[in-house]
Design a protein around this motif. Structure first.
Motif, PDB file in Angstrom:
ATOM      1  N   GLN A 153       0.833  -1.198   0.000  1.00 43.20           N
ATOM      2  CA  GLN A 153       0.000   0.000   0.000  1.00 43.20           C
ATOM      3  C   GLN A 153       0.874   1.257   0.000  1.00 43.20           C
ATOM      4  O   GLN A 153       0.618   2.197  -0.747  1.00 43.20           O
ATOM      5  CB  GLN A 153      -0.932  -0.004   1.213  1.00 43.20           C
ATOM      6  N   MET A 154       1.910   1.272   0.816  1.00 40.39           N
ATOM      7  CA  MET A 154       2.818   2.430   0.854  1.00 40.39           C
ATOM      8  C   MET A 154       3.505   2.624  -0.498  1.00 40.39           C
ATOM      9  O   MET A 154       3.649   3.753  -0.967  1.00 40.39           O
ATOM     10  CB  MET A 154       3.869   2.266   1.963  1.00 40.39           C
ATOM     11  N   ALA A 155       3.918   1.536  -1.115  1.00 41.47           N
ATOM     12  CA  ALA A 155       4.560   1.620  -2.432  1.00 41.47           C
ATOM     13  C   ALA A 155       3.579   2.171  -3.468  1.00 41.47           C
ATOM     14  O   ALA A 155       3.955   2.993  -4.311  1.00 41.47           O
ATOM     15  CB  ALA A 155       5.068   0.242  -2.856  1.00 41.47           C
ATOM     16  N   LEU A 156       2.326   1.738  -3.393  1.00 40.48           N
ATOM     17  CA  LEU A 156       1.297   2.233  -4.308  1.00 40.48           C
ATOM     18  C   LEU A 156       1.129   3.749  -4.143  1.00 40.48           C
ATOM     19  O   LEU A 156       1.126   4.495  -5.114  1.00 40.48           O
ATOM     20  CB  LEU A 156      -0.025   1.514  -4.047  1.00 40.48           C
ATOM     21  N   TYR A 157       1.014   4.217  -2.886  1.00 40.47           N
ATOM     22  CA  TYR A 157       0.819   5.647  -2.638  1.00 40.47           C
ATOM     23  C   TYR A 157       2.040   6.463  -3.065  1.00 40.47           C
ATOM     24  O   TYR A 157       1.895   7.563  -3.594  1.00 40.47           O
ATOM     25  CB  TYR A 157       0.463   5.905  -1.175  1.00 40.47           C
ATOM     26  N   LYS A 158       3.238   5.912  -2.866  1.00 41.43           N
ATOM     27  CA  LYS A 158       4.449   6.615  -3.322  1.00 41.43           C
ATOM     28  C   LYS A 158       4.461   6.725  -4.840  1.00 41.43           C
ATOM     29  O   LYS A 158       4.827   7.751  -5.396  1.00 41.43           O
ATOM     30  CB  LYS A 158       5.715   5.883  -2.839  1.00 41.43           C
ATOM     31  N   GLY A 159       4.047   5.642  -5.505  1.00 38.96           N
ATOM     32  CA  GLY A 159       3.986   5.646  -6.965  1.00 38.96           C
ATOM     33  C   GLY A 159       2.972   6.657  -7.484  1.00 38.96           C
ATOM     34  O   GLY A 159       3.232   7.374  -8.454  1.00 38.96           O
ATOM     35  N   LEU A 160       1.808   6.709  -6.827  1.00 43.08           N
ATOM     36  CA  LEU A 160       0.799   7.694  -7.235  1.00 43.08           C
ATOM     37  C   LEU A 160       1.312   9.116  -7.011  1.00 43.08           C
ATOM     38  O   LEU A 160       1.134   9.981  -7.871  1.00 43.08           O
ATOM     39  CB  LEU A 160      -0.506   7.476  -6.457  1.00 43.08           C
ATOM     40  N   ALA A 161       1.956   9.357  -5.877  1.00 44.61           N
ATOM     41  CA  ALA A 161       2.482  10.695  -5.584  1.00 44.61           C
ATOM     42  C   ALA A 161       3.498  11.108  -6.640  1.00 44.61           C
ATOM     43  O   ALA A 161       3.515  12.267  -7.084  1.00 44.61           O
ATOM     44  CB  ALA A 161       3.103  10.735  -4.189  1.00 44.61           C
ATOM     45  N   LYS A 162       4.329  10.159  -7.076  1.00 47.31           N
ATOM     46  CA  LYS A 162       5.316  10.466  -8.122  1.00 47.31           C
ATOM     47  C   LYS A 162       4.606  10.827  -9.427  1.00 47.31           C
ATOM     48  O   LYS A 162       4.969  11.798 -10.094  1.00 47.31           O
ATOM     49  CB  LYS A 162       6.256   9.277  -8.326  1.00 47.31           C
TER      50      LYS A 162
END
Length: 184
Positions: A153-162
């Motif tokens: 989930q954290m990786a997903l949110y970091k990817g979206l933020a990027k």
């Protein structure tokens, strides 16, 4: 408190930006890079005479605010809309009047008001196309009970933020959605 009172209580754009502790550079980077299309500027110019204002319910830690707030600022400049920010967690009385799906304090929420303080439109927390993108990405996550759920989930949110920070098409999607709300 009526909407005029909430607006008066809000921070100016500069006060909000100066008080930011998180995502400040990222938000300002989008703001500096994003420019409205000439067609959008023309549509928004027609709103200048309405004297609209907007109350932004936000928090600096929010990834959606990182994306949507700078786009709103560009829209507001083109339409001569005065912007005031209220922190969600310090203004729950107002926030709870604008819950997403009747239950969620999702932000940012943009409450557009006229000079008398009447609500002229509400937008947020995401453009429908961005919501669909987020839902599609979330569908790839494992079960919440899975050992690696939190990590993924954290990786997903970091990817979206990027993506939020680097894809001009996403910025335009947000602008289109906000402008559509304003022109209703």
């Amino acid at each position: 408190m009526d909407l005029n009172g909430w607006f008066q209580k809000g921070m100016t754009v500069d006060e909000y930006i100066n008080a930011m502790n998180r995502n400040k550079e990222e938000m300002l980077s989008i703001y500096e890079q994003f420019a409205l299309k000439e067609d959008d500027r023309s549509k928004l110019a027609a709103l200048k005479s309405k004297g609209l204002r907007v109350i932004v319910l936000s928090e600096d830690w929010c990834g959606d605010a990182l994306l949507n707030n700078p786009v709103l600022l560009r829209v507001a400049e083109a339409a001569d809309i005065e912007v005031r920010f209220l922190l969600r967690d310090q203004n729950l009385e107002l926030m709870d009047q604008y819950l997403t799906n009747g239950t969620s304090r999702a932000i940012p929420i943009f409450v557009f008001i006229d000079q008398e303080g009447n609500e002229a439109g509400v937008w947020g927390p995401r453009a429908p196309k961005i919501q669909a993108l987020v839902e599609k990405e979330r569908a790839t996550l494992p079960d919440k009970d899975a050992e690696d759920f939190q990590e993924k989930q954290m990786a997903l949110y970091k990817g979206l933020a990027k993506r939020y920070q680097t894809e001009p098409e996403i910025w335009q999607t947000v602008a289109d959605s906000i402008i559509s709300t304003l022109l209703k």
